[in-house]
Scaffold this motif. Structure first.
Motif, PDB file in Angstrom:
ATOM      1  N   GLN A 133       9.348  -8.736 -18.302  1.00 45.04           N
ATOM      2  CA  GLN A 133       9.528  -9.568 -17.116  1.00 45.04           C
ATOM      3  C   GLN A 133       9.795 -11.024 -17.496  1.00 45.04           C
ATOM      4  OE1 GLN A 133       6.223  -7.044 -14.536  1.00 45.04           O
ATOM      5  NE2 GLN A 133       6.708  -9.137 -13.899  1.00 45.04           N
ATOM      6  N   TYR A 134      10.307 -11.746 -16.514  1.00 47.36           N
ATOM      7  CA  TYR A 134      10.567 -13.166 -16.693  1.00 47.36           C
ATOM      8  C   TYR A 134       9.250 -13.942 -16.786  1.00 47.36           C
ATOM      9  CZ  TYR A 134      15.528 -12.555 -15.483  1.00 47.36           C
ATOM     10  OH  TYR A 134      16.841 -12.194 -15.478  1.00 47.36           O
ATOM     11  N   PRO A 135       9.292 -15.153 -17.327  1.00 45.21           N
ATOM     12  CA  PRO A 135       8.092 -15.992 -17.360  1.00 45.21           C
ATOM     13  C   PRO A 135       7.545 -16.269 -15.954  1.00 45.21           C
ATOM     14  CG  PRO A 135       9.757 -16.866 -18.845  1.00 45.21           C
ATOM     15  CD  PRO A 135      10.421 -15.780 -18.049  1.00 45.21           C
ATOM     16  N   CYS A 136       6.220 -16.442 -15.904  1.00 45.16           N
ATOM     17  CA  CYS A 136       5.528 -16.877 -14.691  1.00 45.16           C
ATOM     18  C   CYS A 136       5.717 -15.897 -13.532  1.00 45.16           C
ATOM     19  CB  CYS A 136       5.981 -18.279 -14.281  1.00 45.16           C
ATOM     20  SG  CYS A 136       5.843 -19.512 -15.592  1.00 45.16           S
ATOM     21  N   THR A 137       5.664 -14.597 -13.830  1.00 48.84           N
ATOM     22  CA  THR A 137       5.810 -13.579 -12.789  1.00 48.84           C
ATOM     23  C   THR A 137       4.546 -12.735 -12.629  1.00 48.84           C
ATOM     24  OG1 THR A 137       6.905 -12.140 -14.417  1.00 48.84           O
ATOM     25  CG2 THR A 137       8.325 -13.431 -12.953  1.00 48.84           C
ATOM     26  N   GLN A 146      22.265  -9.226 -16.532  1.00 49.44           N
ATOM     27  CA  GLN A 146      22.438 -10.509 -15.846  1.00 49.44           C
ATOM     28  C   GLN A 146      21.954 -11.636 -16.743  1.00 49.44           C
ATOM     29  OE1 GLN A 146      20.494 -10.760 -12.069  1.00 49.44           O
ATOM     30  NE2 GLN A 146      21.102 -12.878 -11.690  1.00 49.44           N
ATOM     31  N   ILE A 147      22.816 -12.602 -16.998  1.00 52.06           N
ATOM     32  CA  ILE A 147      22.415 -13.778 -17.763  1.00 52.06           C
ATOM     33  C   ILE A 147      21.485 -14.627 -16.906  1.00 52.06           C
ATOM     34  CG2 ILE A 147      23.226 -15.908 -18.861  1.00 52.06           C
ATOM     35  CD1 ILE A 147      25.771 -14.426 -19.618  1.00 52.06           C
ATOM     36  N   ALA A 148      20.334 -14.964 -17.458  1.00 49.90           N
ATOM     37  CA  ALA A 148      19.326 -15.703 -16.701  1.00 49.90           C
ATOM     38  C   ALA A 148      19.878 -17.049 -16.248  1.00 49.90           C
ATOM     39  CB  ALA A 148      18.071 -15.891 -17.552  1.00 49.90           C
ATOM     40  N   GLN A 149      19.644 -17.365 -14.981  1.00 48.28           N
ATOM     41  CA  GLN A 149      20.065 -18.646 -14.438  1.00 48.28           C
ATOM     42  C   GLN A 149      18.983 -19.692 -14.715  1.00 48.28           C
ATOM     43  OE1 GLN A 149      23.247 -19.021 -12.987  1.00 48.28           O
ATOM     44  NE2 GLN A 149      23.338 -16.993 -13.958  1.00 48.28           N
ATOM     45  N   HIS A 150      19.403 -20.920 -14.880  1.00 51.31           N
ATOM     46  CA  HIS A 150      18.454 -21.980 -15.188  1.00 51.31           C
ATOM     47  C   HIS A 150      17.649 -22.349 -13.956  1.00 51.31           C
ATOM     48  CE1 HIS A 150      17.123 -26.186 -16.050  1.00 51.31           C
ATOM     49  NE2 HIS A 150      16.872 -25.642 -17.221  1.00 51.31           N
ATOM     50  N   HIS A 151      16.350 -22.104 -14.024  1.00 50.22           N
ATOM     51  CA  HIS A 151      15.454 -22.437 -12.914  1.00 50.22           C
ATOM     52  C   HIS A 151      15.248 -23.947 -12.876  1.00 50.22           C
ATOM     53  CE1 HIS A 151      11.753 -22.667 -10.533  1.00 50.22           C
ATOM     54  NE2 HIS A 151      12.019 -21.449 -10.106  1.00 50.22           N
ATOM     55  N   PRO A 152      15.192 -24.544 -11.688  1.00 51.22           N
ATOM     56  CA  PRO A 152      15.016 -26.004 -11.601  1.00 51.22           C
ATOM     57  C   PRO A 152      13.772 -26.519 -12.326  1.00 51.22           C
ATOM     58  CG  PRO A 152      15.629 -25.105  -9.472  1.00 51.22           C
ATOM     59  CD  PRO A 152      15.390 -23.934 -10.359  1.00 51.22           C
ATOM     60  N   LEU A 153      12.728 -25.690 -12.430  1.00 49.87           N
ATOM     61  CA  LEU A 153      11.506 -26.112 -13.093  1.00 49.87           C
ATOM     62  C   LEU A 153      11.466 -25.718 -14.570  1.00 49.87           C
ATOM     63  CD1 LEU A 153       8.871 -25.274 -10.320  1.00 49.87           C
ATOM     64  CD2 LEU A 153       9.947 -27.478 -10.826  1.00 49.87           C
ATOM     65  N   ALA A 154      12.495 -25.010 -15.032  1.00 48.47           N
ATOM     66  CA  ALA A 154      12.534 -24.588 -16.434  1.00 48.47           C
ATOM     67  C   ALA A 154      12.903 -25.775 -17.327  1.00 48.47           C
ATOM     68  CB  ALA A 154      13.545 -23.470 -16.622  1.00 48.47           C
ATOM     69  N   PRO A 155      12.512 -25.747 -18.600  1.00 49.44           N
ATOM     70  CA  PRO A 155      12.851 -26.842 -19.512  1.00 49.44           C
ATOM     71  C   PRO A 155      14.356 -27.071 -19.604  1.00 49.44           C
ATOM     72  CG  PRO A 155      11.173 -25.445 -20.490  1.00 49.44           C
ATOM     73  CD  PRO A 155      11.634 -24.754 -19.240  1.00 49.44           C
ATOM     74  N   GLU A 156      14.726 -28.319 -19.754  1.00 49.76           N
ATOM     75  CA  GLU A 156      16.138 -28.705 -19.850  1.00 49.76           C
ATOM     76  C   GLU A 156      16.845 -27.981 -20.987  1.00 49.76           C
ATOM     77  OE1 GLU A 156      18.466 -32.982 -20.122  1.00 49.76           O
ATOM     78  OE2 GLU A 156      16.811 -32.608 -21.509  1.00 49.76           O
ATOM     79  N   CYS A 157      16.149 -27.765 -22.095  1.00 48.10           N
ATOM     80  CA  CYS A 157      16.772 -27.196 -23.292  1.00 48.10           C
ATOM     81  C   CYS A 157      17.319 -25.790 -23.067  1.00 48.10           C
ATOM     82  CB  CYS A 157      15.794 -27.199 -24.463  1.00 48.10           C
ATOM     83  SG  CYS A 157      14.285 -26.231 -24.182  1.00 48.10           S
ATOM     84  N   MET A 188      20.909 -16.334 -22.102  1.00 51.68           N
ATOM     85  CA  MET A 188      19.866 -15.356 -22.386  1.00 51.68           C
ATOM     86  C   MET A 188      19.894 -14.275 -21.314  1.00 51.68           C
ATOM     87  SD  MET A 188      17.010 -18.307 -23.154  1.00 51.68           S
ATOM     88  CE  MET A 188      15.765 -17.285 -23.914  1.00 51.68           C
ATOM     89  N   ALA A 189      19.858 -13.016 -21.759  1.00 54.56           N
ATOM     90  CA  ALA A 189      19.881 -11.889 -20.822  1.00 54.56           C
ATOM     91  C   ALA A 189      18.702 -10.977 -21.129  1.00 54.56           C
ATOM     92  CB  ALA A 189      21.200 -11.131 -20.929  1.00 54.56           C
TER      93      ALA A 189
END
Length: 264
Positions: free
Chosen positions: A151-155, A128-139, A145-146
């Motif tokens: 684990q994902y950040p902040c988990t 699964q390609i990671a979806q852009h989290h609203p709080l994630a950096p704009e860049c 990214m898959a």
């Protein structure tokens, strides 16, 4: 503004306007800064017979969404190796420095091939390609990214580090031959290895970054690459890590080592 247009602007002028879409919090994404520095270095060396060997970047201060000035100085130009220093200035102060070595191939009886093997990840189509989290950096919108391990950040993970596939997002980047400046922009997009251990959103940023360029790029911007990071140590607000980047065929392209400031 596309990366191609940005590189053309660097070729034409010492003063460059940073494009929209690359914010990392309130400052500009460090990979874009490193890519700009590298493009200036390539133009300064101007020798197709010498390829990038290694580069070190120090992120001195935050770069804002505004115009910057790039200056380059050839420190030494030898028969085999040229060393160049590039500085990025904003508001009269140096904000980032790159020191890079470019070298010509030389005959040698020494051959060692102990490169770390590429991880055997599932095909990117099965992830699964990671979806852009609203709080994630704009860049992060600039890349696809898959995650294939970790684990994902902040988990609130018990252990750091992760790996997976990534590439420039075709929705934002036209397909063309990939350059070493593009490599700098892409390679730094993965978050620091300790971020999965965060229990909440908090900053982390690269302080120093050293890159060793192993096998030359023979790729397009939209090609997929593999990435894996390993954290050596973290404590007292800093971490040190190294990461490897392979192409889809398992060729080791580059190795990086970073010192990261940790705000958690």
């Amino acid at each position: 503004m596309s990366l191609t247009a940005l590189y053309e602007q660097i070729q034409q002028s010492d003063t460059v306007d940073i494009p929209q879409g690359w914010l990392q919090g309130r400052t500009i994404y460090g990979g874009l800064v490193a890519g700009m520095l590298m493009q200036k270095a390539v133009l300064a060396v101007a020798d197709e017979g010498k390829r990038l060997l290694s580069a070190s970047v120090t992120f001195v201060g935050p770069v804002q969404l505004s115009s910057v000035k790039l200056t380059a100085e050839i420190l030494r130009e030898g028969k085999s190796v040229t060393t160049v220093e590039v500085r990025l200035w904003q508001d009269g102060a140096v904000q980032s420095i790159l020191l890079a070595s470019f070298g010509a191939q030389r005959e040698s009886s020494i051959q060692v091939s102990h490169e770390r093997a590429a991880p055997d990840y599932p095909a990117v189509e099965d992830l699964q390609i990671a979806q852009h989290h609203p709080l994630a950096p704009e860049c992060f919108k600039q890349m696809q990214m898959a995650w294939a391990e970790g684990q994902y950040p902040c988990t609130a993970a018990q252990q750091p580090d992760f790996g997976g596939w990534f590439r420039f997002d075709p929705a934002w980047h036209e397909n063309r031959e990939m350059t070493v400046a593009d490599l700098m922009v892409a390679f730094d997009m993965w978050p620091p290895g300790v971020l999965p251990m965060y229990t909440r959103m908090a900053p982390a940023s690269s302080l120093t970054w050293h890159l060793t360029y192993v096998h030359p790029l023979q790729h397009q911007v939209q090609d997929w690459f593999k990435y894996k990071v390993f954290t050596d140590y973290a404590g007292d607000g800093y971490s040190t890590e190294y990461a490897h980047l392979w192409d889809a065929e398992g060729r080791l392209i580059a190795i990086s080592r970073q010192t990261v400031t940790v705000f958690a």
